[in-house]
Design an enzyme around this catalytic site. Structure first.
Site, short mmCIF file in Angstrom:
data_model
loop_
_atom_site.label_atom_id
_atom_site.label_comp_id
_atom_site.label_asym_id
_atom_site.label_seq_id
_atom_site.Cartn_x
_atom_site.Cartn_y
_atom_site.Cartn_z
N HIS A 72 0.84 -1.20 0.00
CA HIS A 72 0.00 0.00 0.00
C HIS A 72 0.88 1.24 0.00
O HIS A 72 1.75 1.39 0.85
CB HIS A 72 -0.90 0.02 1.24
CG HIS A 72 -2.16 -0.77 1.07
ND1 HIS A 72 -3.26 -0.55 1.87
CD2 HIS A 72 -2.50 -1.77 0.22
CE1 HIS A 72 -4.23 -1.37 1.49
NE2 HIS A 72 -3.79 -2.14 0.50
N TYR A 200 -8.81 5.81 8.23
CA TYR A 200 -8.93 6.10 9.66
C TYR A 200 -9.89 7.28 9.78
O TYR A 200 -9.64 8.34 9.22
CB TYR A 200 -7.58 6.53 10.24
CG TYR A 200 -6.52 5.45 10.29
CD1 TYR A 200 -5.79 5.11 9.15
CD2 TYR A 200 -6.22 4.80 11.47
CE1 TYR A 200 -4.79 4.14 9.21
CE2 TYR A 200 -5.23 3.83 11.54
CZ TYR A 200 -4.52 3.50 10.39
OH TYR A 200 -3.54 2.54 10.45
N PRO A 292 -3.30 0.51 18.84
CA PRO A 292 -3.06 0.02 17.47
C PRO A 292 -3.29 1.07 16.38
O PRO A 292 -3.07 0.81 15.21
CB PRO A 292 -4.04 -1.14 17.34
CG PRO A 292 -4.98 -1.03 18.45
CD PRO A 292 -4.36 -0.20 19.51
N LYS A 296 1.76 -0.10 15.02
CA LYS A 296 3.15 -0.21 15.44
C LYS A 296 3.47 -1.44 16.28
O LYS A 296 4.63 -1.82 16.41
CB LYS A 296 3.53 1.04 16.26
CG LYS A 296 3.53 2.31 15.46
CD LYS A 296 4.65 2.31 14.43
CE LYS A 296 4.46 3.37 13.37
NZ LYS A 296 4.85 2.91 12.03
N TYR A 384 4.50 6.56 9.85
CA TYR A 384 3.63 5.41 9.58
C TYR A 384 4.42 4.29 8.87
O TYR A 384 4.24 3.11 9.20
CB TYR A 384 2.45 5.83 8.72
CG TYR A 384 1.31 4.80 8.70
CD1 TYR A 384 1.28 3.76 7.77
CD2 TYR A 384 0.29 4.86 9.65
CE1 TYR A 384 0.26 2.82 7.78
CE2 TYR A 384 -0.74 3.93 9.64
CZ TYR A 384 -0.74 2.91 8.70
OH TYR A 384 -1.75 1.97 8.71
P1 FAS Z 1 2.46 -11.70 21.68
O1 FAS Z 1 1.53 -11.31 22.78
O2 FAS Z 1 1.93 -11.78 20.28
O3 FAS Z 1 3.10 -13.13 21.99
C1 FAS Z 1 3.50 -13.48 23.29
C2 FAS Z 1 3.42 -14.98 23.41
O4 FAS Z 1 3.90 -15.37 24.70
C3 FAS Z 1 1.98 -15.49 23.30
O5 FAS Z 1 1.88 -16.50 22.33
C4 FAS Z 1 1.67 -16.01 24.70
O6 FAS Z 1 0.83 -17.15 24.68
C5 FAS Z 1 3.06 -16.39 25.20
N1 FAS Z 1 3.14 -16.41 26.66
C6 FAS Z 1 2.56 -15.56 27.55
N2 FAS Z 1 2.82 -15.96 28.81
C7 FAS Z 1 3.58 -17.09 28.71
C8 FAS Z 1 4.14 -17.99 29.66
N3 FAS Z 1 3.96 -17.81 30.97
N4 FAS Z 1 4.85 -19.04 29.20
C9 FAS Z 1 5.03 -19.23 27.88
N5 FAS Z 1 4.50 -18.44 26.91
C10 FAS Z 1 3.78 -17.38 27.35
N6 FAS Z 1 -0.66 -4.54 16.71
C11 FAS Z 1 -0.79 -3.88 15.54
O7 FAS Z 1 0.22 -3.44 14.97
N7 FAS Z 1 -2.05 -3.71 14.98
C12 FAS Z 1 -3.17 -4.21 15.57
O8 FAS Z 1 -4.28 -4.05 15.06
C13 FAS Z 1 -3.07 -4.92 16.77
N8 FAS Z 1 -4.19 -5.45 17.38
C14 FAS Z 1 -4.04 -6.12 18.58
C15 FAS Z 1 -5.15 -6.69 19.24
C16 FAS Z 1 -5.00 -7.36 20.48
C17 FAS Z 1 -6.21 -7.96 21.15
C18 FAS Z 1 -3.72 -7.45 21.08
C19 FAS Z 1 -3.54 -8.14 22.41
C20 FAS Z 1 -2.61 -6.90 20.43
C21 FAS Z 1 -2.76 -6.24 19.18
N9 FAS Z 1 -1.68 -5.69 18.49
C22 FAS Z 1 -1.79 -5.04 17.32
C23 FAS Z 1 -0.38 -5.80 19.04
C24 FAS Z 1 0.13 -7.17 18.68
O9 FAS Z 1 0.11 -7.33 17.29
C25 FAS Z 1 1.48 -7.28 19.31
O10 FAS Z 1 2.23 -6.09 19.10
C26 FAS Z 1 2.27 -8.45 18.80
O11 FAS Z 1 1.50 -9.60 18.99
C27 FAS Z 1 3.57 -8.47 19.58
O12 FAS Z 1 4.13 -9.70 19.44
P2 FAS Z 1 4.84 -10.41 20.70
O13 FAS Z 1 5.72 -9.43 21.36
O14 FAS Z 1 5.39 -11.67 20.14
O15 FAS Z 1 3.69 -10.69 21.76
C1 PHB Z 2 -5.60 -4.14 11.08
O1 PHB Z 2 -5.80 -4.36 9.85
O2 PHB Z 2 -5.82 -4.98 11.98
C2 PHB Z 2 -5.05 -2.80 11.49
C3 PHB Z 2 -4.55 -1.95 10.51
C4 PHB Z 2 -4.04 -0.72 10.90
C5 PHB Z 2 -4.05 -0.35 12.24
C6 PHB Z 2 -4.55 -1.22 13.21
C7 PHB Z 2 -5.05 -2.46 12.83
O3 PHB Z 2 -3.56 0.86 12.60
#
Ligand code: FAS
Ligand code: PHB
Length: 389
Positions: A72, A200, A292, A296, A384
């Protein structure tokens, strides 16, 4: 068991770090609390910065991303009256890749099997020991059997709720946090997106985002009060509110369909310092969380892993400690700039309960200024696409 680095967590941070270290011949074991299926069931990020694309390419795992991902060049900001285009490629010289975090995780997971990267799923009661020494260890239980892993380093990639950050003494660590008075209600549906690029929107009722996973799978969000529950939002009510907030011009191109997934995520800005304590390093959501809005979260996990993998490879292969000694301050410099951008865009695009009409008019004025200022659009574009490492 003995290994060089124990990685806690098999989300994007843990899996990317595991592959990068394994590729360099460093011994690693990844411990994941959940099953692989559970990790893949989480619907999260959708936008990849070049830093994430580059890491995946460096691992030779980019084939599906380049085939199915959508590059994009820009996105839109909407103020209820018009669409303001931010042309990232023209203004800041780069695009972003639309490719879901679920697919990134799937590609990394599949390659673990193919490359012999050791991931132990459903590892229970993972506990860290002697992290402030050169001989740390991690214990865990698997199928009722207790195990101990001795290592030189531990990488805490266990997300916001994991155990790694908790073992850093309160006298050493400090958390900075801002909790937002609203969450994002997200819906995933197998319908064509309403626009070729992301939108957005800041509407009087609140924020909305029109995103996508592919040309046939749309992802939408609306800002909701923290008191709302998913069951308060049947699909039709959510589609109606999206049409209202995205505006009539966009709503004309919106296709409705049944939710494949619908969930509410809270929003917070959070940073924990330092990101290293003795032989423990934090990477990804274990150290920081962003709202989000700026897309980032996943991409900050990538930059942490880019810095940390380089530092650990330098230590094990050349016996040099400069990288690991400067990891925390290097990673935090980029984290805080992304925190700033995510907070700024969240503040600009959401309705804050106590901001009143003055706050709303200031937001509209800022969007009006952005619409007419190449400098303002360039600043947004630079942040961005992701700041350089
Ligand atoms: P993660 O949380 O992905 O991974 C951590 C891992 O550690 C998990 O698999 C967990 O099960 C494991 N873990 C936890 N405790 C443990 C233990 N005691 N023992 C062993 N393993 C354990 N980012 C965006 O850029 N855009 C978005 O739209 C967006 N939406 C999101 C929505 C939600 C609901 C959440 C929670 C996050 C969102 N994020 C978004 C952020 C998300 O993408 C994170 O930045 C990304 O998953 C980060 O990756 P990790 O640091 O690997 O953490
Ligand atoms: C998504 O597609 O999940 C998404 C894209 C952009 C954002 C947040 C979430 O800033």
């Amino acid at each position: 068991m003995k290994t060089d680095v124990v990685i806690i967590g098999a989300g994007p941070a843990g899996l990317m770090l595991g592959h990068l270290l394994h590729q360099a011949g460093i011994g690693i074991v990844i411990l994941e609390r959940k099953s692989a299926a559970h990790v893949l069931s989480r619907i999260r990020a959708g936008v990849l910065e070049q830093v994430t694309v580059d890491l995946i390419d460096q691992l030779g795992l980019g084939d599906r991303m380049h085939k199915e991902g959508l590059p994009h060049d820009g996105f839109f900001l909407a103020d209820g009256a018009r669409l303001i285009h931010i042309n990232m490629t023209e203004l800041a010289g780069h695009n972003v890749m639309i490719y879901g975090q679920t697919e990134v995780t799937r590609d990394l997971m599949d390659a673990c099997d193919a490359r012999g990267v050791d991931v132990i799923y459903e590892a229970e009661d993972v506990s860290l020991h002697d992290v402030n020494s050169d001989t740390p260890s991690v214990t865990y239980r698997k199928n009722g059997v207790e195990h101990r892993l001795n290592a030189r380093f531990i990488a805490g990639c266990d997300g916001f709720h994991g155990p790694s950050r908790q073992v850093i003494p309160a006298s050493v660590g400090k958390a900075y946090e801002r909790v937002y008075p609203f969450g994002w209600l997200g819906i995933l549906a197998d319908v064509p997106p309403c626009h070729e690029e992301l939108i957005y929107a800041n509407h009087a009722n609140g924020f909305a985002l029109a995103s996508m996973r592919s040309k046939t799978r749309a992802r939408y969000y609306i800002q909701v009060p923290l008191t709302e529950r998913v069951e308060d939002w049947p699909d039709d009510r959510l589609w109606d509110e999206l049409a209202l907030r995205l505006g009539p011009e966009t709503a004309e191109h919106m296709t409705r369909g049944p939710a494949l997934e619908k969930s509410i995520a809270p929003l917070r800005s959070f940073v924990f310092e330092p990101m290293r304590y003795g032989s423990l390093f934090l990477a990804g959501d274990s150290a920081h969380i962003v709202p989000p809005t700026g897309a980032k979260g996943l991409n900050l996990a990538s930059s942490d892993v880019a810095y940390l993998s380089k530092a650990l490879i330098q230590f094990f292969k050349k016996g040099l400690s400069e990288g690991i000694d400067t990891y925390s301050q290097t990673a935090l410099a980029r984290v805080w700039k992304s925190e700033r951008f995510s907070w700024t865009l969240t503040t600009l695009m959401h309705r804050f309960p106590n901001e009143g009409e003055f706050g709303r008019r200031v937001q509209i004025a800022e969007l009006d200024y952005i619409a007419g200022s190449r400098a303002a659009q360039t600043t947004i574009a630079e942040n961005y696409i992701g700041l350089p490492l």
